[in-house]
Design an enzyme around this catalytic site. Structure first.
Site, PDB file in Angstrom:
ATOM      1  N   HIS A   1      44.564  15.767  31.539  1.00  0.00           N
ATOM      2  CA  HIS A   1      44.887  15.398  30.189  1.00  0.00           C
ATOM      3  C   HIS A   1      43.712  15.715  29.279  1.00  0.00           C
ATOM      4  CE1 HIS A   1      42.966  11.578  31.416  1.00  0.00           C
ATOM      5  NE2 HIS A   1      42.868  11.259  30.150  1.00  0.00           N
TER       6      HIS A   1
ATOM      7  N   GLY B   1      47.812  13.362  24.970  1.00  0.00           N
ATOM      8  CA  GLY B   1      47.331  12.971  23.653  1.00  0.00           C
ATOM      9  C   GLY B   1      47.409  14.042  22.581  1.00  0.00           C
TER      10      GLY B   1
END
Length: 182
Positions: free
Chosen positions: A122, A156
Site C-alpha cells: 500500500h 489510500g
C-alpha cells in the site's frame, strides 16, 4: 485507469447494488476480492457480479479462486504474489493474470513469470492497513521503473494524491474503501 476492488465488509448498503453502481461508473475492471468466502459462496457471488459487470461492459476479475474463474469462464484472475508463485501451471489458461506485489523483487519475478499487470502497495496510509506503515511513493516509483508491464497503485489513493501516483509511473490506481462507501 481505475480498478475497483470489492470488500463486502466495508460495503454500505446492499452489496450487489454497490457493485452495479461501481460498474456503471466505468472502471477499467472490478476485482472480486472476497477472500474469506468458501468456493461455493464465492462462485454464487461471482455469478451475480459477472452479470452486473457484463451488462456495463466492465471486466470482472476473480481474486485467487482460479477453479471458480474457470467454471464461470472468467478469463482474468488476480492473485497475491505468494499464490501466484504456488500455482504457475494452473494459471496458463487465463488471458490475463494480475499479481499484488510488496517488493521490487516480487514485481520483477511476477513480470518474468508472465504477469499481465501488477498492483503495488500500500502506497499511502489507509484504514484497510492501519497497523502497517505505507510503503510510499519511492516504493511505487521503484516498482514502476523495474518492470515494463502496467503497475497500479493501491492503498489510500484519492483524487487529491492521484497525480503523485501517476508521476511515480503508475498506469492507474486501485480503490477499495472509496468504492464500497459513499
Amino acid at each position: 485507469m481505475r480498478i475497483c476492488v470489492t470488500n463486502r465488509h466495508l460495503c454500505q448498503g446492499d452489496f450487489f447494488s454497490r457493485v452495479e453502481r461501481i460498474a456503471r461508473s466505468g472502471p477499467w475492471a472490478i476485482i472480486l476480492r472476497e477472500k474469506d468466502l468458501q468456493d461455493d459462496a464465492y462462485e454464487e457471488m461471482a455469478k451475480r457480479c459477472l452479470e452486473i459487470a457484463s451488462h456495463y461492459g466492465v471486466p470482472l476479475i476473480v481474486h485467487t479462486k482460479f477453479q471458480v474463474a474457470k467454471r464461470l469462464g472468467v478469463c482474468r484472475i488476480h492473485m497475491p504474489y505468494a499464490s501466484f508463485q504456488e500455482n504457475p501451471d494452473a494459471l496458463a489458461s487465463f488471458e490475463a493474470v494480475g499479481v499484488s506485489v510488496l517488493t521490487v523483487e516480487e514485481a520483477i519475478a511476477a513480470e518474468s513469470a508472465g504477469a499481465a499487470y501488477l498492483i503495488a502497495g500500500h502506497v499511502f496510509a489507509t484504514d484497510c492497513k492501519r497497523d502497517l506503515e505505507p510503503r510510499g511513493l519511492d516504493f511505487l516509483k521503484s516498482v514502476c521503473a523495474a518492470v515494463e508491464i502496467p503497475v497500479y497503485a493501491i492503498g489510500g489513493v484519492t483524487e487529491k494524491n492521484y497525480s503523485s501516483v501517476r508521476l511515480a509511473g503508475a498506469s492507474g490506481f486501485c480503490i477499495m474503501s472509496g468504492c464500497m462507501r459513499d
